[in-house]
Write a protein that holds these residues in place. Structure first.
Motif, short mmCIF file in Angstrom:
data_model
loop_
_atom_site.label_atom_id
_atom_site.label_comp_id
_atom_site.label_asym_id
_atom_site.label_seq_id
_atom_site.Cartn_x
_atom_site.Cartn_y
_atom_site.Cartn_z
N ALA A 71 0.72 -1.21 -0.01
CA ALA A 71 -0.08 0.07 0.07
C ALA A 71 0.77 1.33 0.09
CB ALA A 71 -0.92 -0.09 1.32
N LYS A 72 1.91 1.32 0.94
CA LYS A 72 2.85 2.45 0.87
C LYS A 72 3.49 2.76 -0.48
CE LYS A 72 3.71 2.00 5.75
NZ LYS A 72 4.88 1.70 6.91
N LEU A 73 3.79 1.54 -0.96
CA LEU A 73 4.77 1.56 -2.45
C LEU A 73 3.63 2.32 -3.58
CD1 LEU A 73 6.93 -1.45 -2.36
CD2 LEU A 73 7.54 0.93 -2.43
N LEU A 74 2.34 1.81 -3.40
CA LEU A 74 1.24 2.25 -4.25
C LEU A 74 0.90 3.85 -4.08
CD1 LEU A 74 -1.44 -0.84 -3.85
CD2 LEU A 74 -0.13 0.01 -5.88
N ARG A 75 1.05 4.22 -3.04
CA ARG A 75 0.53 5.53 -2.54
C ARG A 75 1.98 6.39 -3.09
NH1 ARG A 75 -4.29 4.94 -2.71
NH2 ARG A 75 -5.57 4.76 -0.81
N GLN A 76 3.30 5.97 -3.12
CA GLN A 76 4.08 6.62 -3.33
C GLN A 76 4.25 6.67 -4.89
OE1 GLN A 76 7.54 4.50 -1.57
NE2 GLN A 76 7.01 4.79 0.54
N SER A 77 3.81 5.82 -5.37
CA SER A 77 3.82 5.99 -6.97
C SER A 77 2.51 6.63 -7.53
CB SER A 77 3.67 4.41 -7.65
OG SER A 77 2.69 3.85 -7.21
N GLY A 78 1.65 7.15 -6.80
CA GLY A 78 0.77 7.95 -7.23
C GLY A 78 -0.57 7.50 -7.41
N CYS A 79 -0.71 6.08 -7.10
CA CYS A 79 -2.14 5.49 -7.29
C CYS A 79 -2.94 5.87 -6.31
CB CYS A 79 -1.85 3.80 -7.06
SG CYS A 79 -0.62 2.95 -8.11
N LYS A 80 -4.21 6.15 -6.68
CA LYS A 80 -5.36 6.93 -5.90
C LYS A 80 -6.37 6.10 -5.70
CE LYS A 80 -3.34 10.95 -6.03
NZ LYS A 80 -2.63 11.52 -5.00
N MET A 81 -6.33 4.72 -6.08
CA MET A 81 -7.50 3.81 -5.86
C MET A 81 -7.88 3.57 -4.39
SD MET A 81 -4.64 1.94 -5.40
CE MET A 81 -4.11 1.02 -7.08
N ILE A 82 -9.08 3.43 -4.11
CA ILE A 82 -9.54 3.16 -2.64
C ILE A 82 -9.02 1.72 -2.37
CG2 ILE A 82 -11.56 2.25 -1.46
CD1 ILE A 82 -13.21 4.51 -2.79
N ILE A 83 -8.33 1.61 -0.98
CA ILE A 83 -7.72 0.58 -0.31
C ILE A 83 -8.68 0.04 0.58
CG2 ILE A 83 -5.81 -0.36 0.76
CD1 ILE A 83 -3.95 1.56 -0.73
N ILE A 84 -9.12 -1.33 0.53
CA ILE A 84 -9.72 -1.72 1.63
C ILE A 84 -8.81 -3.14 1.99
CG2 ILE A 84 -11.99 -2.97 2.46
CD1 ILE A 84 -13.39 -1.48 0.02
N PHE A 85 -8.12 -2.72 3.33
CA PHE A 85 -7.36 -4.17 3.88
C PHE A 85 -8.43 -5.07 4.37
CE2 PHE A 85 -4.26 -0.69 4.50
CZ PHE A 85 -3.22 -1.45 4.02
N VAL A 86 -8.05 -6.14 4.21
CA VAL A 86 -8.50 -7.32 4.69
C VAL A 86 -7.51 -8.09 5.42
CG1 VAL A 86 -10.10 -7.82 2.71
CG2 VAL A 86 -7.77 -8.89 2.59
N THR A 87 -8.06 -8.48 6.74
CA THR A 87 -7.11 -9.31 7.63
C THR A 87 -7.79 -10.13 8.68
OG1 THR A 87 -5.28 -8.69 9.28
CG2 THR A 87 -7.29 -7.23 9.10
N ALA A 101 -6.22 4.35 4.01
CA ALA A 101 -7.15 3.16 3.79
C ALA A 101 -8.28 3.63 3.90
CB ALA A 101 -6.72 1.98 4.50
N PHE A 102 -9.33 3.01 3.10
CA PHE A 102 -10.69 3.69 3.12
C PHE A 102 -11.37 2.84 4.13
CE2 PHE A 102 -15.08 3.09 1.57
CZ PHE A 102 -15.56 4.43 1.47
#
Length: 234
Positions: A71-87, A101-102
């Motif tokens: 997720a951190k790498l996605l954000r650093q690359s500028g990705c704006k998608m909604i992130i929903i974590f599953v755990t 994270a949404f």
């Protein structure tokens, strides 16, 4: 077309989540596509290839690049998608808000939770969150600004709306009310829906909402704690 991605190293859990999402998306009538990734590295490679993703369901515990790192790498690359974590471990959830994270979903998946979170994510993307809540009364229709509503309270078939300076009542069901609300409203009890913008404190069995102490039931305690943490970090 709405593009949804699932990133989880466990094939069965990916399939289970995909099936639940497909059922809900069919009900919306929207065009959609669901992609699966079995690790953070393959997801990152797809995003590097300019693959557009609107909503990402991202497992936190994965070998290699785990969900938080991904997720951190996605954000650093500028990705704006909604992130929903599953755990499977709720203790990880609070780390998610540093990557905006949404929401989060606990394993094993529950259909009601999938439906709720997916619906709010679609609302967020479409930008169609209602600015007013419409109340039908004998005297006419009231348009109440969402940002002035502190909470909704259910008393049998009567709904009480408490705003910053007034209160109103109408007949209805709290479940129906909840379906029309933006993501800032959180269920804290079978009888209460609160606007998180007015929640100033969360206690073991209650919360302070616009300086009123409202009950919090065990079933909603964890969701409220996460929602409150999200509000503090935004």
């Amino acid at each position: 077309m709405l593009k949804i991605a699932i990133c989880d190293d466990e094939k069965k859990l990916r399939r289970d989540l995909r099936n639940l999402l497909a059922v809900q998306m069919e009900l919306t009538g929207m065009d959609y596509a669901i992609q699966e990734f079995d690790c953070g590295e393959s997801l990152l490679a797809a995003c590097d290839a300019a693959e557009q993703i609107d909503i990402l369901f991202l497992d936190i515990e994965m070998p290699g690049s785990d969900g938080m790192t991904t997720a951190k790498l996605l954000r650093q690359s500028g990705c704006k998608m909604i992130i929903i974590f599953v755990t499977a471990y709720p203790d990880f959830v609070f780390q998610g808000y540093e990557v905006h994270a949404f929401h989060y979903i606990l394993k094993p998946y529950e259909e009601a939770k999938i439906r709720e979170v997916l619906s709010k994510a679609i609302q967020e993307i479409s930008g169609q969150e209602t600015q007013f809540y419409m109340v039908e009364q004998k005297s006419g229709t009231l348009r109440l600004p969402m940002d002035a509503i502190c909470y909704f309270k259910s008393d049998r078939r009567t709904i009480h709306i408490v705003t910053t300076n007034d209160s109103f009542t109408f007949y209805g069901k709290l479940d129906d009310v909840e379906a029309k609300l933006p993501a800032c409203f959180q269920r804290v009890h079978n009888r209460y829906l609160v606007n998180m913008h007015f929640v100033t404190q969360v206690r073991p069995t209650s919360c302070l909402c616009h300086e009123e102490e409202l009950p919090v039931s065990r079933a909603y305690k964890q969701d409220l704690a996460v929602a409150f943490a999200q509000m503090l970090l935004h």
